[in-house]
Scaffold this active site. Structure first.
Site, PDB file in Angstrom:
ATOM      1  N   TYR A 286       5.736   3.132  10.979  1.00  0.00           N
ATOM      2  CA  TYR A 286       4.689   2.469  10.199  1.00  0.00           C
ATOM      3  C   TYR A 286       5.124   1.062   9.803  1.00  0.00           C
ATOM      4  O   TYR A 286       4.411   0.076  10.036  1.00  0.00           O
ATOM      5  CB  TYR A 286       4.378   3.294   8.948  1.00  0.00           C
ATOM      6  CG  TYR A 286       3.630   2.536   7.878  1.00  0.00           C
ATOM      7  CD1 TYR A 286       2.304   2.145   8.062  1.00  0.00           C
ATOM      8  CD2 TYR A 286       4.252   2.198   6.665  1.00  0.00           C
ATOM      9  CE1 TYR A 286       1.620   1.443   7.079  1.00  0.00           C
ATOM     10  CE2 TYR A 286       3.576   1.507   5.682  1.00  0.00           C
ATOM     11  CZ  TYR A 286       2.258   1.127   5.898  1.00  0.00           C
ATOM     12  OH  TYR A 286       1.596   0.425   4.923  1.00  0.00           O
TER      13      TYR A 286
ATOM     14  N   PHE B 254      -9.228   3.008   0.063  1.00  0.00           N
ATOM     15  CA  PHE B 254      -8.916   2.857  -1.366  1.00  0.00           C
ATOM     16  C   PHE B 254      -8.941   1.385  -1.794  1.00  0.00           C
ATOM     17  O   PHE B 254      -9.727   0.984  -2.662  1.00  0.00           O
ATOM     18  CB  PHE B 254      -7.547   3.496  -1.612  1.00  0.00           C
ATOM     19  CG  PHE B 254      -6.906   3.186  -2.936  1.00  0.00           C
ATOM     20  CD1 PHE B 254      -7.646   3.104  -4.102  1.00  0.00           C
ATOM     21  CD2 PHE B 254      -5.530   3.007  -3.013  1.00  0.00           C
ATOM     22  CE1 PHE B 254      -7.034   2.830  -5.330  1.00  0.00           C
ATOM     23  CE2 PHE B 254      -4.903   2.741  -4.216  1.00  0.00           C
ATOM     24  CZ  PHE B 254      -5.657   2.642  -5.379  1.00  0.00           C
TER      25      PHE B 254
ATOM     26  N   LYS C 212       3.753  -2.817  11.009  1.00  0.00           N
ATOM     27  CA  LYS C 212       3.309  -3.836  10.061  1.00  0.00           C
ATOM     28  C   LYS C 212       4.081  -5.141  10.254  1.00  0.00           C
ATOM     29  O   LYS C 212       3.510  -6.239  10.192  1.00  0.00           O
ATOM     30  CB  LYS C 212       3.467  -3.325   8.629  1.00  0.00           C
ATOM     31  CG  LYS C 212       2.420  -2.297   8.228  1.00  0.00           C
ATOM     32  CD  LYS C 212       1.041  -2.926   8.158  1.00  0.00           C
ATOM     33  CE  LYS C 212       0.026  -2.030   7.494  1.00  0.00           C
ATOM     34  NZ  LYS C 212      -1.293  -2.692   7.328  1.00  0.00           N
TER      35      LYS C 212
END
Length: 338
Positions: free
Chosen positions: A154, A13, A158
């Protein structure tokens, strides 16, 4: 300006919008994307096909963690800039399938850092996330705030990426900017995100799942605003500070050319207002299933973007009603709806 930019996750995206912008600005763009089946692959293939209409774009369809793949791209193209967007995304999926996050986000980033060590670019820009702030309740989030208590795997991967990149910046003098995204939305968006799911359900006459009974706030950031910020940050190359002195409010490391920058709309919007914007754009009312908070999620995000403004003179500010309307128009066109 010009030069060669390596973009990982080029068919995603954000990657699609960024590559299109870089090509329009005259850059040569080398993409890599494994076209994973985490969501509808045909959407990624359509984005990639559009980018391939430009003679300035080439792409390799492979995983960044594949041994030697990224090193080969660096050796062949000697990129001036590297923008690392490829990642296994999604807070909730990281509970079900954490290994995919380990492989893509940790091992993949390691491969990129090693390639950059061998063939140093002018500037590396790596995507982090607002989820890195974790359990921090001080708002708005500032880059200088502690970010020690991530609430999903997640987010933990990061934050680990940020730390890994800092070590390489310190040891090998590699200029690195980490940017923390805040709930990006817009045309060509991801089907696993709320705007896509809500729009599809409302247009189909299906109910939507509204978590925490709608008592959530997000700093919704329109994708074109995000791309503009990234493009401007390419020129804001961090430098190792002399004598370890860092300006007030700057997240620049005292020992490395490494900086963290928020990219958000700096205006939290209530989830119920976001849904109202979708209802206005579709002309339909949503039937809502009110649900409890999901594991790993946070009740609110809100970006302080003063550092972004200081570095670039820019602040994202697309109104959520306009951004949502643009997405709904794209959705109807893409799926051939009246």
């Amino acid at each position: 300006m010009g030069g060669t930019v390596l973009v990982t996750g080029s068919s995603g995206f954000i990657g699609y919008h960024l590559c299109a912008r870089l090509l329009a600005d005259g850059f040569t763009v080398v993409g890599i994307d494994n076209l994973s089946d985490y969501y509808d692959v045909s959407l990624k293939e359509r984005r990639q096909a559009m980018l391939l209409q430009s003679p300035g774009f080439t792409v390799v369809n492979d995983s960044i963690e594949a041994p030697g793949r990224i090193m080969a791209l660096f050796e062949a193209h000697k990129p001036d800039y590297v923008i690392h967007l490829a990642a296994q995304a999604g807070v909730r999926y990281s509970i079900e399938n954490p290994r995919s996050y380990l492989e893509s986000n940790i091992t993949g980033t390691f491969e990129i850092l090693e390639a950059a060590r061998a063939h140093p670019p002018k500037h590396m820009l790596l995507a982090s996330t607002s989820s890195a702030f974790g359990a921090n309740t001080e708002m708005p989030y500032r880059e200088t705030d502690k970010a020690d208590h991530q609430m999903s795997f997640y987010a933990a991967t990061k934050k680990a990426m940020e730390n890994m990149a800092h070590s390489y910046a310190h040891l090998f003098d590699l200029p690195v900017t980490m940017f923390r995204f805040f709930t990006v939305y817009g045309p060509w968006g991801r089907p696993d995100m709320a705007l896509f799911k809500f729009t599809r359900a409302i247009l189909n006459g299906d109910p939507i799942d509204v978590y925490n009974h709608g008592d959530m706030k997000r700093d919704f950031t329109y994708v074109e605003d995000l791309v503009q910020a990234i493009r401007l940050l390419m020129d804001a190359v961090p430098e190792r500070p002399e004598d370890g002195v860092v300006p007030e409010g700057d997240s620049l490391s005292p020992v490395a050319p490494h900086r963290v920058v928020n990219i958000g709309n700096s205006e939290p919007v209530q989830l119920t207002d976001y849904i109202a914007a979708i209802e206005a754009a579709t002309g339909l009312e949503a039937a809502q299933n009110l649900m409890p908070m999901q594991a790993g999620d946070v009740p609110a995000t809100w970006a302080d973007t003063a550092l972004l403004q200081r570095l670039t003179g820019y602040r994202p500010q697309t109104d959520v009603k306009d951004g949502v309307a643009a997405f709904v128009d794209w959705y109807r066109d893409y799926y051939g709806l009246v």
